[in-house]
Design an enzyme around this catalytic site. Structure first.
Site, PDB file in Angstrom:
ATOM      1  N   LYS A  14     -67.162 -19.058 -29.925  1.00 45.96           N
ATOM      2  CA  LYS A  14     -66.828 -19.343 -31.329  1.00 45.96           C
ATOM      3  C   LYS A  14     -66.681 -20.844 -31.538  1.00 45.96           C
ATOM      4  O   LYS A  14     -66.319 -21.595 -30.618  1.00 45.96           O
ATOM      5  CB  LYS A  14     -65.545 -18.633 -31.758  1.00 45.96           C
ATOM      6  CG  LYS A  14     -64.241 -19.087 -31.075  1.00 45.96           C
ATOM      7  CD  LYS A  14     -63.598 -20.308 -31.687  1.00 45.96           C
ATOM      8  CE  LYS A  14     -62.498 -20.864 -30.772  1.00 45.96           C
ATOM      9  NZ  LYS A  14     -62.090 -22.227 -31.011  1.00 45.96           N
ATOM     10  N   PRO A 102     -68.960 -22.446 -21.590  1.00 45.67           N
ATOM     11  CA  PRO A 102     -68.206 -23.367 -20.743  1.00 45.67           C
ATOM     12  C   PRO A 102     -66.708 -23.078 -20.749  1.00 45.67           C
ATOM     13  O   PRO A 102     -66.173 -22.588 -21.753  1.00 45.67           O
ATOM     14  CB  PRO A 102     -68.492 -24.745 -21.340  1.00 45.67           C
ATOM     15  CG  PRO A 102     -69.173 -24.516 -22.619  1.00 45.67           C
ATOM     16  CD  PRO A 102     -69.721 -23.126 -22.649  1.00 45.67           C
ATOM     17  N   VAL A 103     -66.054 -23.384 -19.647  1.00 46.54           N
ATOM     18  CA  VAL A 103     -64.630 -23.082 -19.473  1.00 46.54           C
ATOM     19  C   VAL A 103     -63.792 -24.222 -20.066  1.00 46.54           C
ATOM     20  O   VAL A 103     -64.124 -25.400 -19.904  1.00 46.54           O
ATOM     21  CB  VAL A 103     -64.315 -22.916 -17.967  1.00 46.54           C
ATOM     22  CG1 VAL A 103     -62.830 -22.683 -17.746  1.00 46.54           C
ATOM     23  CG2 VAL A 103     -65.144 -21.770 -17.398  1.00 46.54           C
ATOM     24  N   GLY A 109     -64.125 -19.035 -24.512  1.00 49.03           N
ATOM     25  CA  GLY A 109     -64.825 -18.191 -23.538  1.00 49.03           C
ATOM     26  C   GLY A 109     -63.926 -17.106 -22.956  1.00 49.03           C
ATOM     27  O   GLY A 109     -64.350 -15.957 -22.789  1.00 49.03           O
ATOM     28  N   SER A 111     -61.390 -15.717 -24.384  1.00 48.56           N
ATOM     29  CA  SER A 111     -61.184 -14.717 -25.438  1.00 48.56           C
ATOM     30  C   SER A 111     -62.400 -13.810 -25.552  1.00 48.56           C
ATOM     31  O   SER A 111     -62.270 -12.594 -25.763  1.00 48.56           O
ATOM     32  CB  SER A 111     -60.940 -15.410 -26.778  1.00 48.56           C
ATOM     33  OG  SER A 111     -59.812 -16.243 -26.684  1.00 48.56           O
ATOM     34  N   ASP A 144     -57.626 -15.764 -30.516  1.00 47.51           N
ATOM     35  CA  ASP A 144     -59.069 -15.773 -30.807  1.00 47.51           C
ATOM     36  C   ASP A 144     -59.765 -14.473 -30.399  1.00 47.51           C
ATOM     37  O   ASP A 144     -60.968 -14.330 -30.604  1.00 47.51           O
ATOM     38  CB  ASP A 144     -59.755 -16.926 -30.057  1.00 47.51           C
ATOM     39  CG  ASP A 144     -59.304 -18.294 -30.531  1.00 47.51           C
ATOM     40  OD1 ASP A 144     -58.809 -18.403 -31.673  1.00 47.51           O
ATOM     41  OD2 ASP A 144     -59.457 -19.257 -29.757  1.00 47.51           O
TER      42      ASP A 144
HETATM   43  P1  ATP Z   1     -58.769 -21.526 -25.715  1.00 44.48           P
HETATM   44  O1  ATP Z   1     -58.846 -22.497 -26.857  1.00 44.48           O
HETATM   45  O2  ATP Z   1     -58.641 -20.089 -26.149  1.00 44.48           O
HETATM   46  O3  ATP Z   1     -57.841 -21.926 -24.617  1.00 44.48           O
HETATM   47  P2  ATP Z   1     -61.068 -22.534 -24.351  1.00 44.48           P
HETATM   48  O4  ATP Z   1     -62.484 -22.216 -24.695  1.00 44.48           O
HETATM   49  O5  ATP Z   1     -60.636 -23.951 -24.537  1.00 44.48           O
HETATM   50  O6  ATP Z   1     -60.221 -21.507 -25.176  1.00 44.48           O
HETATM   51  P3  ATP Z   1     -61.221 -20.890 -22.025  1.00 44.48           P
HETATM   52  O7  ATP Z   1     -62.547 -21.120 -21.395  1.00 44.48           O
HETATM   53  O8  ATP Z   1     -61.056 -19.652 -22.820  1.00 44.48           O
HETATM   54  O9  ATP Z   1     -60.816 -22.158 -22.875  1.00 44.48           O
HETATM   55  O10 ATP Z   1     -60.116 -20.916 -20.858  1.00 44.48           O
HETATM   56  C1  ATP Z   1     -58.944 -21.670 -20.858  1.00 44.48           C
HETATM   57  C2  ATP Z   1     -58.223 -21.440 -19.524  1.00 44.48           C
HETATM   58  O11 ATP Z   1     -57.891 -20.047 -19.387  1.00 44.48           O
HETATM   59  C3  ATP Z   1     -59.081 -21.761 -18.296  1.00 44.48           C
HETATM   60  O12 ATP Z   1     -58.892 -23.088 -17.888  1.00 44.48           O
HETATM   61  C4  ATP Z   1     -58.621 -20.749 -17.264  1.00 44.48           C
HETATM   62  O13 ATP Z   1     -57.640 -21.300 -16.403  1.00 44.48           O
HETATM   63  C5  ATP Z   1     -57.968 -19.607 -18.039  1.00 44.48           C
HETATM   64  N1  ATP Z   1     -58.733 -18.336 -18.026  1.00 44.48           N
HETATM   65  C6  ATP Z   1     -58.222 -17.095 -17.852  1.00 44.48           C
HETATM   66  N2  ATP Z   1     -59.169 -16.151 -17.942  1.00 44.48           N
HETATM   67  C7  ATP Z   1     -60.329 -16.785 -18.171  1.00 44.48           C
HETATM   68  C8  ATP Z   1     -61.663 -16.334 -18.367  1.00 44.48           C
HETATM   69  N3  ATP Z   1     -61.992 -15.045 -18.328  1.00 44.48           N
HETATM   70  N4  ATP Z   1     -62.590 -17.273 -18.621  1.00 44.48           N
HETATM   71  C9  ATP Z   1     -62.257 -18.586 -18.691  1.00 44.48           C
HETATM   72  N5  ATP Z   1     -61.019 -19.059 -18.479  1.00 44.48           N
HETATM   73  C10 ATP Z   1     -60.043 -18.170 -18.238  1.00 44.48           C
END
Ligand code: ATP
Length: 304
Positions: A14, A102-103, A109, A111, A144
């Site tokens: 998203k 990407p993480v 991701g 969510s 999210d």
């Molecule tokens: P948000 O804003 O919801 O935190 P984001 O896109 O910035 O989202 P994500 O990739 O969702 O970040 O992940 C944030 C942190 O959540 C990661 O650094 C990781 O430690 C933890 N995490 C737990 N489960 C997952 C998963 N299935 N995929 C990615 N990260 C995960």
């Protein structure tokens, strides 16, 4: 799908076209008024019956999954256990996440994985969970997660978990520019609090943004993109300012930090325009850049 041995569900990244953030509430959450859009970058979650809960993560080469937990800290396992508990089941499953999102990039991701796990297990076990219950469980997992279930373009209220589709007649093209290093969402909210000691209690969505979506007018949408977490993200990572400038100089209509960053997304007038912006970033040495359409569907079962 009764009788399947595995079920795969795809869920999209998203972006926030508007992310209005209010002053932190006594429960520690920030009130949000946001407009989400699902874009064409995906995680696939495959669930199979197992004696014990287990999780594996695979990824495209460009994605670093070293920070993704494979124990109970993974939100996908939390989703699986929550669904089982909701139905009073003691069964378990193995979950495989194939990451294309990407993480810690502000693209939600994790969510997406939680939403995909809810749906995959619902189908695998033929639970026929109502949409209402799925959305409620999703909201318990994270702000999210409900949007990752419904996809498309939607507004999110409360802490973002109360979602409602909005009329969107556009076919938008985005260029998504990832960073080498993620940004911590809690850190960005803490910086927001420091920078906004007198935050509002009720952030709002501009009518101009909703009009631009309804009419499909890219120039009007570009003028309406706004993210209250952009200033804190730029405060913590000033180099993102250079990324935003580069995209706009390369012909994007507008660029914005996605969610809590550090990913930046650029609205472009067409697919060829998005390809040109993407090329400009690659020429400037950015390696993780892609064009993605939006809006795309919410979490859905796929077969190969
Ligand atoms: P948000 O804003 O919801 O935190 P984001 O896109 O910035 O989202 P994500 O990739 O969702 O970040 O992940 C944030 C942190 O959540 C990661 O650094 C990781 O430690 C933890 N995490 C737990 N489960 C997952 C998963 N299935 N995929 C990615 N990260 C995960």
């Amino acid at each position: 799908m009764t009788g399947s041995t595995t079920v795969t569900v795809r869920a999209a990244a998203k972006i926030n076209l508007r992310l209005g953030v209010g002053a932190v509430r006594p429960d520690g959450f920030h009130p949000l008024a946001t407009v989400y859009q699902a874009i064409g970058m995906y995680d696939d979650v495959t669930a199979a019956d197992a004696d014990e809960w287990a999780l594996t993560v695979t990824a495209h080469d460009r994605i670093d999954v070293s920070e993704v937990p494979t124990d109970d800290g993974n939100i996908a396992l939390k989703a699986g256990r929550l669904l089982a508990t909701h139905h009073g089941l003691t069964r378990a499953a193995s979950i495989r996440i194939d990451k294309g999102i990407p993480v810690a990039g502000g693209l939600a991701g994790g969510s997406a994985d939680a939403a995909a796990t809810l749906l995959a297990l619902d189908r695998l076990w033929d639970l026929q969970t109502s949409d209402e219950d799925l959305l409620r469980l999703a909201g318990e997992l994270g702000s999210d997660v409900p949007f990752a279930l419904i996809g498309g373009t939607a507004r999110g209220d409360g802490r973002g978990e109360i979602v409602k589709l909005v009329e969107d007649n556009g076919s938008w093209w985005w260029v998504v520019v990832e960073s080498d290093e993620g940004l911590s969402t809690p850190r960005i909210y803490a910086t927001f609090d420091e920078l906004n000691p007198d935050g509002v209690s009720d952030p709002e969505i501009d009518a101009a943004l909703l009009d631009a979506l309804r009419t499909g007018d890219a120039t009007a949408l570009a003028a309406s993109l706004r993210n209250d977490l952009q200033a804190p993200a730029l405060h913590v990572r000033p180099a993102l300012g250079d990324v935003l400038r580069l995209g706009e100089e390369a012909g994007a209509l507008s660029g914005i930090v996605s969610g809590s960053g550090p990913t930046c997304v650029f609205l472009c007038a067409s697919r060829p325009a998005a390809d040109a912006v993407r090329e400009a970033f690659i020429d400037a040495g950015h390696t993780r850049v892609q064009a993605a359409p939006g809006p795309v569907a919410g979490a859905h079962e796929v077969s190969f």
